[in-house]
Design a protein around this motif. Structure first.
Motif, mmCIF file in Angstrom:
data_model
loop_
_atom_site.group_PDB
_atom_site.id
_atom_site.type_symbol
_atom_site.label_atom_id
_atom_site.label_comp_id
_atom_site.label_asym_id
_atom_site.label_seq_id
_atom_site.Cartn_x
_atom_site.Cartn_y
_atom_site.Cartn_z
ATOM 1 N N LYS B 176 0.842 -1.208 0.125
ATOM 2 C CA LYS B 176 -0.043 0.066 -0.036
ATOM 3 C C LYS B 176 0.792 1.259 0.143
ATOM 4 C CE LYS B 176 -3.580 -1.815 2.974
ATOM 5 N NZ LYS B 176 -4.401 -1.561 4.431
ATOM 6 N N ALA B 177 1.684 1.384 0.743
ATOM 7 C CA ALA B 177 2.802 2.371 0.836
ATOM 8 C C ALA B 177 3.516 2.678 -0.495
ATOM 9 C CB ALA B 177 3.684 2.415 2.252
ATOM 10 N N ALA B 178 4.053 1.751 -0.973
ATOM 11 C CA ALA B 178 4.956 1.948 -2.052
ATOM 12 C C ALA B 178 4.070 1.841 -3.396
ATOM 13 C CB ALA B 178 5.949 0.863 -1.989
ATOM 14 N N ASN B 179 2.919 1.570 -3.255
ATOM 15 C CA ASN B 179 1.940 1.175 -4.516
ATOM 16 C C ASN B 179 2.537 0.456 -5.441
ATOM 17 O OD1 ASN B 179 -0.601 1.641 -5.409
ATOM 18 N ND2 ASN B 179 0.245 3.503 -6.880
ATOM 19 N N GLU B 180 3.376 -0.581 -4.989
ATOM 20 C CA GLU B 180 3.878 -1.445 -5.808
ATOM 21 C C GLU B 180 3.843 -3.061 -5.478
ATOM 22 O OE1 GLU B 180 8.180 -0.934 -6.353
ATOM 23 O OE2 GLU B 180 7.701 0.965 -7.489
ATOM 24 N N PRO B 181 3.853 -4.052 -6.092
ATOM 25 C CA PRO B 181 3.771 -5.298 -5.750
ATOM 26 C C PRO B 181 4.638 -5.837 -4.850
ATOM 27 C CG PRO B 181 3.268 -5.527 -8.163
ATOM 28 C CD PRO B 181 3.774 -3.992 -7.704
ATOM 29 N N VAL B 182 4.627 -6.426 -3.860
ATOM 30 C CA VAL B 182 5.469 -7.026 -3.146
ATOM 31 C C VAL B 182 5.537 -8.605 -3.044
ATOM 32 C CG1 VAL B 182 6.338 -7.352 -0.467
ATOM 33 C CG2 VAL B 182 5.335 -5.304 -1.296
ATOM 34 N N LYS B 183 6.781 -8.892 -3.335
ATOM 35 C CA LYS B 183 7.156 -10.481 -3.611
ATOM 36 C C LYS B 183 7.780 -11.082 -2.268
ATOM 37 C CE LYS B 183 8.076 -10.303 -8.496
ATOM 38 N NZ LYS B 183 8.844 -10.680 -9.802
ATOM 39 N N LEU B 184 7.000 -12.095 -1.830
ATOM 40 C CA LEU B 184 7.745 -12.719 -0.690
ATOM 41 C C LEU B 184 8.789 -14.094 -1.146
ATOM 42 C CD1 LEU B 184 4.574 -12.544 1.661
ATOM 43 C CD2 LEU B 184 6.279 -10.980 1.729
ATOM 44 N N LYS B 185 9.139 -14.650 -0.057
ATOM 45 C CA LYS B 185 10.152 -15.825 -0.174
ATOM 46 C C LYS B 185 9.124 -17.050 -0.433
ATOM 47 C CE LYS B 185 11.692 -16.112 3.774
ATOM 48 N NZ LYS B 185 12.666 -16.452 5.057
ATOM 49 N N ARG B 215 7.388 -21.637 -5.344
ATOM 50 C CA ARG B 215 6.100 -20.860 -5.577
ATOM 51 C C ARG B 215 5.989 -19.821 -4.436
ATOM 52 N NH1 ARG B 215 2.042 -20.746 -8.918
ATOM 53 N NH2 ARG B 215 -0.145 -20.576 -7.997
ATOM 54 N N PHE B 216 5.798 -18.627 -4.669
ATOM 55 C CA PHE B 216 5.784 -17.564 -3.571
ATOM 56 C C PHE B 216 4.597 -16.666 -3.668
ATOM 57 C CE2 PHE B 216 6.929 -14.290 -6.607
ATOM 58 C CZ PHE B 216 7.884 -14.990 -7.407
ATOM 59 N N VAL B 217 4.379 -15.930 -2.874
ATOM 60 C CA VAL B 217 3.189 -14.906 -2.698
ATOM 61 C C VAL B 217 3.699 -13.767 -3.370
ATOM 62 C CG1 VAL B 217 1.574 -13.657 -1.267
ATOM 63 C CG2 VAL B 217 2.052 -16.120 -0.805
ATOM 64 N N VAL B 218 2.693 -12.865 -4.156
ATOM 65 C CA VAL B 218 3.095 -11.473 -4.604
ATOM 66 C C VAL B 218 1.789 -10.928 -3.959
ATOM 67 C CG1 VAL B 218 3.053 -9.900 -6.395
ATOM 68 C CG2 VAL B 218 4.249 -12.319 -6.668
ATOM 69 N N VAL B 219 2.096 -9.864 -3.047
ATOM 70 C CA VAL B 219 0.992 -9.085 -2.652
ATOM 71 C C VAL B 219 0.844 -7.906 -3.432
ATOM 72 C CG1 VAL B 219 0.038 -7.694 -0.334
ATOM 73 C CG2 VAL B 219 1.686 -9.761 -0.237
ATOM 74 N N LEU B 220 -0.347 -7.426 -3.865
ATOM 75 C CA LEU B 220 -0.769 -6.370 -4.846
ATOM 76 C C LEU B 220 -1.098 -5.074 -4.020
ATOM 77 C CD1 LEU B 220 -2.940 -8.766 -7.440
ATOM 78 C CD2 LEU B 220 -0.276 -8.065 -7.498
ATOM 79 N N PRO B 221 -0.614 -4.098 -4.577
ATOM 80 C CA PRO B 221 -1.197 -2.987 -4.330
ATOM 81 C C PRO B 221 -2.730 -2.813 -4.345
ATOM 82 C CG PRO B 221 0.186 -2.419 -6.011
ATOM 83 C CD PRO B 221 0.108 -3.654 -5.874
ATOM 84 N N PRO B 222 -3.389 -1.706 -3.720
ATOM 85 C CA PRO B 222 -4.848 -1.690 -3.862
ATOM 86 C C PRO B 222 -5.000 -1.141 -5.288
ATOM 87 C CG PRO B 222 -4.230 -0.742 -1.895
ATOM 88 C CD PRO B 222 -3.070 -1.214 -2.652
ATOM 89 N N ALA B 223 -5.991 -1.377 -6.182
ATOM 90 C CA ALA B 223 -6.308 -0.895 -7.429
ATOM 91 C C ALA B 223 -6.588 0.627 -7.339
ATOM 92 C CB ALA B 223 -7.599 -1.607 -8.021
ATOM 93 N N SER B 224 -5.681 1.411 -8.151
ATOM 94 C CA SER B 224 -5.785 2.583 -7.984
ATOM 95 C C SER B 224 -6.827 3.185 -9.220
ATOM 96 C CB SER B 224 -4.401 3.408 -8.184
ATOM 97 O OG SER B 224 -3.851 2.761 -9.276
ATOM 98 N N ASP B 225 -8.088 3.393 -8.820
ATOM 99 C CA ASP B 225 -8.982 4.042 -9.940
ATOM 100 C C ASP B 225 -9.844 5.179 -9.307
ATOM 101 O OD1 ASP B 225 -11.344 1.274 -9.456
ATOM 102 O OD2 ASP B 225 -10.200 2.425 -8.252
#
Lengths: 81, 225
Positions: B176-185, B215-225
Motif C-alpha cells: 500500500k505504502a509503495a503502491n507496488e507489488p511485494v514479492k515474498l519468499k 512458489r511464492f506470494v505476491v501482494v498487490l497494491p490496492p487498485a488505483s482508480d
C-alpha cells in the motif's frame, strides 16, 4: 522401544491389527538396524500409501525416535519369509 | 542410508495435497481446475474450500456455522481417536506431553503440549507432518471418513502461523505504502494460505507465482482508480 512404537503406529492404521508384527534385525555392519513390519496382505497398500507416502511417514517418525541412529523399515506381507 | 530418512519426500507429498487446496482458494470459483486430479482428491479439495472456517471469503466462514450437530460429534470423535493414537506413542517413547483437543472451524485440532517435544516436530516440522498424516489415517480407520484433523506439537504450527500472519500484514502495508507489488519468499502451500488470509484482512489482494517448491506470494497494491 522402536519396535513397539512402530507396531503401535501400524496397528492403528490397518484393518487387521492383530496380524501386525515387527521384528528387529541387526544391520550387517552393525551401524543401523532394520525393522521388518509384517501385515495382512490386504493391508499392504495401506501401510505403503499412495506413492509410498505412508511408508515415508512411518520412516520419518521412526528415524526421529531413534535419535539419529539410522533405522531401516521394511514392509512385508505376513506370509513372506 | 538413503532409505532411512526421506524428509524431502514427506514434504513434497504434503505439498501436493495442499497445493490443490491453495489453488482452489486462489481461484475461488473454478473448482474445475482440480478436475485433472484424482476424484477422491477433488472431493476433498472441494470440501476443504467450502467448509474451511479460515477461508478468505467472509461468506464462506459462515458456511461452517450451520452444520448439523452430528458434525461436531464427528469432529470430537476424530479428536478422541487421535488422542488415543498419540498417547499410545508418547507412552511407548516415554515422552511427557498432554493432549489438547479442540474444534476450529470445521476441523478437529489436536495439540501435544509439553517440554522437550522438538524430537516429534523435526526440522521444519517434517516429523510433525508425518505424525499428522499417520494420525489422520488412524482416524479414517476408525470413522471411515477422510479426516482433515490438524495436529500441532509444542506450539510449532501456532508459532509459525503467527509469524506468517505478521509477514502477510507487513507485506500488505508495504504494498500500500509503495503502491507496488511485494514479492515474498517461497513458501509451502499451507504457509501461503496463511499469508493470503493475512493480506486479505488488510484489504489487499495477493496471488501466487512460480513453480513448486519455489512458489511464492505476491501482494498487490490496492487498485488505483
Amino acid at each position: 522401544m522402536l519396535e513397539e512404537a512402530l507396531e503401535h503406529l501400524v496397528r492403528g492404521i490397518v484393518d487387521n491389527p492383530d496380524d501386525v508384527s515387527v521384528r528387529a534385525r541387526r544391520g550387517r555392519d552393525d551401524r543401523g538396524r532394520t525393522l521388518e513390519v509384517r501385515v495382512h496382505p490386504d493391508d499392504m497398500g495401506r501401510v505403503i500409501g499412495r506413492s509410498g507416502r505412508t511408508a515415508t511417514a512411518l520412516r520419518t517418525v521412526l528415524s526421529a525416535l531413534s535419535s539419529g541412529r539410522p533405522v531401516r523399515v521394511d514392509f512385508l506381507d505376513q506370509h513372506e519369509r | 542410508m538413503t532409505d532411512t530418512t526421506q524428509p524431502e519426500v514427506t514434504e513434497l507429498t504434503e505439498l501436493t495435497e495442499l497445493i490443490e487446496v491453495t489453488e482452489v482458494i486462489e481461484t475461488t470459483d473454478s473448482v474445475d481446475s482440480t478436475d485433472s486430479v484424482e476424484s477422491t482428491e477433488s472431493t476433498e479439495v472441494t470440501d476443504e474450500t467450502l467448509s474451511d472456517g479460515e477461508a478468505p471469503k467472509p461468506a464462506k466462514v459462515g458456511a461452517a456455522g450451520p452444520r448439523p450437530s452430528g458434525r461436531l460429534a464427528q469432529l470430537e470423535q476424530e479428536g478422541d481417536v487421535a488422542a488415543d493414537y498419540l498417547e499410545g506413542l508418547l507412552d511407548i517413547a516415554d515422552l511427557d506431553g498432554d493432549i489438547d483437543m479442540d474444534v476450529e472451524g470445521d476441523r478437529a485440532m489436536v495439540s501435544i503440549v509439553g517440554e522437550d517435544l522438538d524430537l516429534l516436530v523435526g526440522k521444519g516440522g517434517t516429523v510433525l507432518d508425518a505424525l499428522q498424516e499417520l494420525t489422520r489415517l488412524a482416524i479414517t480407520r476408525e470413522t471411515g471418513d477422510r479426516s482433515r484433523m490438524m495436529l500441532d506439537i509444542g506450539g510449532f504450527r501456532a508459532a509459525r502461523r503467527d509469524e506468517l500472519t505478521e509477514i502477510g500484514t507487513k507485506a500488505a502495508k508495504d504494498a500500500k505504502a509503495a503502491n507496488e507489488p511485494v514479492k515474498l519468499k517461497p513458501m509451502t502451500p499451507f504457509e501461503r494460505k496463511v499469508v493470503h488470509d493475512a493480506v486479505a484482512a488488510e484489504g489487499c489482494a495477493s496471488e501466487s507465482e512460480g513453480e513448486e517448491p519455489r512458489r511464492f506470494v505476491v501482494v498487490l497494491p490496492p487498485a488505483s482508480d
